[in-house]
Every structure is written in structure tokens, then in C-alpha cells.
Design a protein around this motif. Structure first.
Motif, PDB file in Angstrom:
ATOM      1  N   TYR A 216     -21.641 -44.755   9.075  1.00 23.33           N
ATOM      2  CA  TYR A 216     -22.740 -45.414   8.576  1.00 23.33           C
ATOM      3  C   TYR A 216     -23.055 -46.452   9.650  1.00 23.33           C
ATOM      4  O   TYR A 216     -24.388 -46.506   9.754  1.00 23.33           O
ATOM      5  N   ASP A 217     -22.268 -46.977  10.372  1.00 22.84           N
ATOM      6  CA  ASP A 217     -22.664 -47.967  11.341  1.00 22.84           C
ATOM      7  C   ASP A 217     -22.454 -47.470  12.885  1.00 22.84           C
ATOM      8  O   ASP A 217     -22.378 -48.029  13.663  1.00 22.84           O
ATOM      9  N   ASP A 218     -22.564 -45.998  12.820  1.00 23.78           N
ATOM     10  CA  ASP A 218     -22.311 -45.384  14.159  1.00 23.78           C
ATOM     11  C   ASP A 218     -23.261 -44.291  14.408  1.00 23.78           C
ATOM     12  O   ASP A 218     -23.215 -43.147  14.282  1.00 23.78           O
ATOM     13  N   ILE A 219     -24.604 -44.787  14.643  1.00 26.05           N
ATOM     14  CA  ILE A 219     -25.734 -43.785  14.771  1.00 26.05           C
ATOM     15  C   ILE A 219     -26.287 -43.967  16.116  1.00 26.05           C
ATOM     16  O   ILE A 219     -26.479 -44.878  16.524  1.00 26.05           O
ATOM     17  N   SER A 220     -26.299 -42.543  16.880  1.00 22.64           N
ATOM     18  CA  SER A 220     -27.194 -42.728  18.223  1.00 22.64           C
ATOM     19  C   SER A 220     -28.196 -41.629  18.215  1.00 22.64           C
ATOM     20  O   SER A 220     -28.342 -40.999  17.414  1.00 22.64           O
ATOM     21  N   LEU A 221     -28.798 -41.993  19.358  1.00 27.80           N
ATOM     22  CA  LEU A 221     -30.216 -41.135  19.597  1.00 27.80           C
ATOM     23  C   LEU A 221     -30.080 -40.411  21.028  1.00 27.80           C
ATOM     24  O   LEU A 221     -29.408 -41.085  22.012  1.00 27.80           O
ATOM     25  N   GLY A 225     -34.388 -35.947  28.946  1.00 25.19           N
ATOM     26  CA  GLY A 225     -34.127 -36.414  30.174  1.00 25.19           C
ATOM     27  C   GLY A 225     -32.598 -36.974  30.117  1.00 25.19           C
ATOM     28  O   GLY A 225     -32.047 -37.790  31.059  1.00 25.19           O
ATOM     29  N   GLY A 226     -31.850 -36.590  29.205  1.00 27.64           N
ATOM     30  CA  GLY A 226     -30.570 -36.882  29.216  1.00 27.64           C
ATOM     31  C   GLY A 226     -30.065 -38.444  28.685  1.00 27.64           C
ATOM     32  O   GLY A 226     -29.110 -38.897  28.840  1.00 27.64           O
ATOM     33  N   ARG A 227     -31.306 -39.214  28.472  1.00 34.27           N
ATOM     34  CA  ARG A 227     -30.951 -40.437  27.794  1.00 34.27           C
ATOM     35  C   ARG A 227     -30.508 -40.746  26.610  1.00 34.27           C
ATOM     36  O   ARG A 227     -30.546 -39.742  25.671  1.00 34.27           O
ATOM     37  N   THR A 228     -29.739 -41.913  26.458  1.00 32.64           N
ATOM     38  CA  THR A 228     -29.044 -41.966  24.990  1.00 32.64           C
ATOM     39  C   THR A 228     -29.213 -43.435  24.381  1.00 32.64           C
ATOM     40  O   THR A 228     -29.358 -44.447  25.372  1.00 32.64           O
ATOM     41  N   VAL A 229     -29.111 -43.449  23.135  1.00 31.23           N
ATOM     42  CA  VAL A 229     -29.205 -44.949  22.616  1.00 31.23           C
ATOM     43  C   VAL A 229     -27.942 -45.149  21.540  1.00 31.23           C
ATOM     44  O   VAL A 229     -27.931 -44.322  20.670  1.00 31.23           O
ATOM     45  N   ALA A 230     -27.412 -46.233  21.714  1.00 31.56           N
ATOM     46  CA  ALA A 230     -26.397 -46.746  20.761  1.00 31.56           C
ATOM     47  C   ALA A 230     -27.274 -47.409  19.737  1.00 31.56           C
ATOM     48  O   ALA A 230     -27.557 -48.539  20.113  1.00 31.56           O
ATOM     49  N   TRP A 231     -27.345 -46.993  18.373  1.00 27.50           N
ATOM     50  CA  TRP A 231     -28.143 -47.693  17.599  1.00 27.50           C
ATOM     51  C   TRP A 231     -27.338 -48.556  16.704  1.00 27.50           C
ATOM     52  O   TRP A 231     -27.599 -49.659  16.040  1.00 27.50           O
ATOM     53  N   GLY A 232     -26.259 -47.906  16.266  1.00 26.18           N
ATOM     54  CA  GLY A 232     -25.439 -48.679  15.294  1.00 26.18           C
ATOM     55  C   GLY A 232     -25.652 -48.312  13.981  1.00 26.18           C
ATOM     56  O   GLY A 232     -26.105 -47.060  13.548  1.00 26.18           O
ATOM     57  N   SER A 233     -25.884 -49.134  12.987  1.00 28.80           N
ATOM     58  CA  SER A 233     -26.317 -48.822  11.748  1.00 28.80           C
ATOM     59  C   SER A 233     -27.930 -48.923  11.477  1.00 28.80           C
ATOM     60  O   SER A 233     -28.530 -49.316  12.500  1.00 28.80           O
ATOM     61  N   ALA A 251     -35.780 -51.979  32.297  1.00 29.12           N
ATOM     62  CA  ALA A 251     -35.059 -50.734  33.015  1.00 29.12           C
ATOM     63  C   ALA A 251     -35.576 -49.397  32.916  1.00 29.12           C
ATOM     64  O   ALA A 251     -34.786 -48.585  32.263  1.00 29.12           O
ATOM     65  N   PRO A 252     -36.519 -48.936  33.385  1.00 29.55           N
ATOM     66  CA  PRO A 252     -37.105 -47.731  33.258  1.00 29.55           C
ATOM     67  C   PRO A 252     -36.473 -46.431  33.724  1.00 29.55           C
ATOM     68  O   PRO A 252     -36.474 -45.393  33.454  1.00 29.55           O
ATOM     69  N   GLY A 253     -35.390 -46.747  34.700  1.00 27.48           N
ATOM     70  CA  GLY A 253     -34.712 -45.900  35.142  1.00 27.48           C
ATOM     71  C   GLY A 253     -33.329 -45.756  34.422  1.00 27.48           C
ATOM     72  O   GLY A 253     -32.525 -44.765  34.814  1.00 27.48           O
ATOM     73  N   ALA A 254     -33.030 -46.468  33.385  1.00 27.09           N
ATOM     74  CA  ALA A 254     -31.853 -46.468  32.855  1.00 27.09           C
ATOM     75  C   ALA A 254     -31.594 -45.203  32.000  1.00 27.09           C
ATOM     76  O   ALA A 254     -32.498 -44.651  31.629  1.00 27.09           O
ATOM     77  N   ARG A 255     -30.314 -44.790  31.742  1.00 28.43           N
ATOM     78  CA  ARG A 255     -30.180 -43.615  30.947  1.00 28.43           C
ATOM     79  C   ARG A 255     -29.462 -43.847  29.737  1.00 28.43           C
ATOM     80  O   ARG A 255     -29.201 -43.028  28.872  1.00 28.43           O
TER      81      ARG A 255
END
Length: 270
Positions: A216-221, A225-233, A251-255
Motif C-alpha cells: 500500500y505504501d510502496d508504489i514506484s514509477l 530513459g531508465g528513470r525511476t520515482v519512489a512515490w510511496g502511497s 535536476a533534469p539529468g537525474a535518474r
């Protein structure tokens, strides 16, 4: 012969001028027999009109179903909708159960989100269909299950629609993740994933490829381009959306981006 006296002339003038001012004139009443005859005639006319109306609606060939029209479809075909609706062609239009047709369409064709069944006088039935729109896809063997914005899995297709991200449910059945699954079943977690996908800011939404749900509280995207986002709930979706937009701009170059706690975001990689 003596002439008419003044008193006599006054009486005659009063009789000719009618009742005194303010007096009531006598009402003209129809004879009882004539009144009864009028009432009977009116009653017969009303019965004939009512009977004629009922016959026109139920017995005549002028108000029977002869055609069925379908509108609003995208993926579904007209034939599919007509067959599922099973409109009783030839039946009196007034007797068609529109609620039953609506229920039958929604049951037989889960792709239909809503349908309006209307009588088109004098001889038609119109089916106005609104189909569900997929916002996420789930893999099922070599096919894809479409999920709408209510988290409903409504159709299985062999080819994935364009620009619709995948939903991956990787919920563990052991440890704390198992406890989360007991509290929030897959249907609930699917709705949470839909909420997250709907909250993603436009810039990230265009690059969104996968929504991963571990609990429930561990959702990611996963973005292009291999980029990820830790979103949580799915909670605080607006705040997380604003924070991700700011991070991607700064930070346009962040992954890797972390907005699970929107007041303490982070980005890394380049």
C-alpha cells in the motif's frame, strides 16, 4: 276612463327594468334529464379516447419496435451491442423494459461504463453507450488486461493500447508485505495504483511506462530513459506531484527521484 296614475306608471317601469340594483338574476338550469344525458355522453367519449389510446400504444402496428440505433461505441461494434441488448423487435414500444436492457448490456459487455436506453417514438430504441477508458494495463500471459480509472479490470486485449502504462503487482506474501495484502487486497491496491497514475504531473505522465506496487505504501514509477520515482502511497498526491515537477525541473539529468515524503524529496544519479 281615468288615466294611469303616477303610482301605476312607476310600478310598470320597475317591472320592465328588472330586479333592483344589486339583486341576483335567476339562474337558467338545464332539465335533469338533459344534464344526465350530457354527463353520459362525456363519460362515453372519455372511455373511447382512453381505449383508443391504449390500443394505439399496445395493439396497433404504428408504435412497435422496428429499429435499434447504437451510438458512442469505440472498440465495441454495433453488432456486439445489439446482440447483447436483445431488444424485442416487434414488441409494443411502450412495453419495452429499458432498465432490463441497460442491466443486460452492462452484464454482457463489461467494457461499457454506462448506457442510456431511450425510446425513439414511434418505432425505435436508441442505445447511447459510454465505454470505459483504460488508464493502466496488466499482463496476462501474452495478452493485456485493461484497467479503468475506477480500478475495474474490464477487458482483455491481445495488443496493448498506445500510451497506456503497465501496472505490475509485485506484492510479497511474506513478512510485513503479507500483512499489508491482508489489509488491502489486490482490488484496493489496483485502485491505489490508479490514483497514483492520475496524480503524476504532465511531464512525468508523458514518460510513464510502469507503475509498480509492492504494498500500500510502496508504489514506484518507471519512466522512459531508465528513470525511476519512489512515490510511496497514493496519499498526498497533489503535494507529491508538485514536488516531482520541481525536482525534474531542478535536476533534469537525474535518474532517480524520491517524493514519498514530499516535504523531504531527493534526487540522484545523472
Amino acid at each position: 276612463m281615468a288615466g294611469t296614475t303616477t303610482a301605476e306608471r312607476g310600478e310598470r317601469q320597475q317591472e320592465s327594468s328588472g330586479p333592483p340594483s344589486g339583486g341576483r338574476r335567476p339562474r337558467l338550469r338545464l332539465p335533469l334529464r338533459l344534464r344526465l344525458r350530457t354527463i353520459i355522453i362525456l363519460a362515453v367519449v372519455c372511455v373511447l379516447l382512453a381505449g383508443g389510446g391504449i390500443w394505439v400504444l399496445y395493439g396497433s402496428p404504428w408504435a412497435r419496435v422496428e429499429r435499434v440505433t447504437v451510438s458512442g461505441t469505440r472498440e465495441l461494434t454495433r453488432q456486439q451491442v445489439e446482440e447483447a441488448a436483445d431488444v424485442p423487435v416487434g414488441a409494443p414500444l411502450i412495453s419495452v423494459d429499458t432498465d432490463a436492457i441497460e442491466a443486460r448490456l452492462r452484464r454482457e459487455l463489461p467494457r461499457i461504463d454506462s448506457v442510456d436506453v431511450v425510446r425513439s417514438w414511434p418505432r425505435g430504441i436508441g442505445l447511447k453507450v459510454t465505454e470505459r477508458t483504460p488508464v493502466l494495463l496488466m499482463r496476462s500471459g501474452g495478452k493485456f488486461v485493461e484497467v479503468d480509472d475506477d480500478g475495474v479490470r474490464f477487458a482483455t486485449v491481445s495488443k496493448a493500447p498506445e500510451a497506456v502504462p503497465l501496472l505490475e503487482m509485485t506484492v510479497s506474501r511474506s513478512g510485513s508485505a503479507a500483512a499489508s495484502l491482508c489489509r488491502f487486497d489486490e482490488r484496493r491496491l489496483t485502485r491505489e495504483a490508479v490514483l497514483v497514475a492520475d496524480s503524476v504531473p504532465a511531464r512525468a505522465a508523458r514518460a510513464l511506462r510502469v507503475v509498480k506496487v509492492r504494498s500500500y505504501d510502496d508504489i514506484s514509477l518507471e519512466l522512459s530513459g531508465g528513470r525511476t520515482v519512489a512515490w510511496g502511497s497514493a496519499e498526498q498526491g497533489r503535494a507529491k506531484s508538485r514536488t516531482l515537477s520541481a525536482l525534474m525541473k531542478a535536476a533534469p539529468g537525474a535518474r532517480h527521484f524520491d517524493v514519498s515524503v514530499p516535504t523531504a524529496p531527493a534526487s540522484s544519479g545523472s
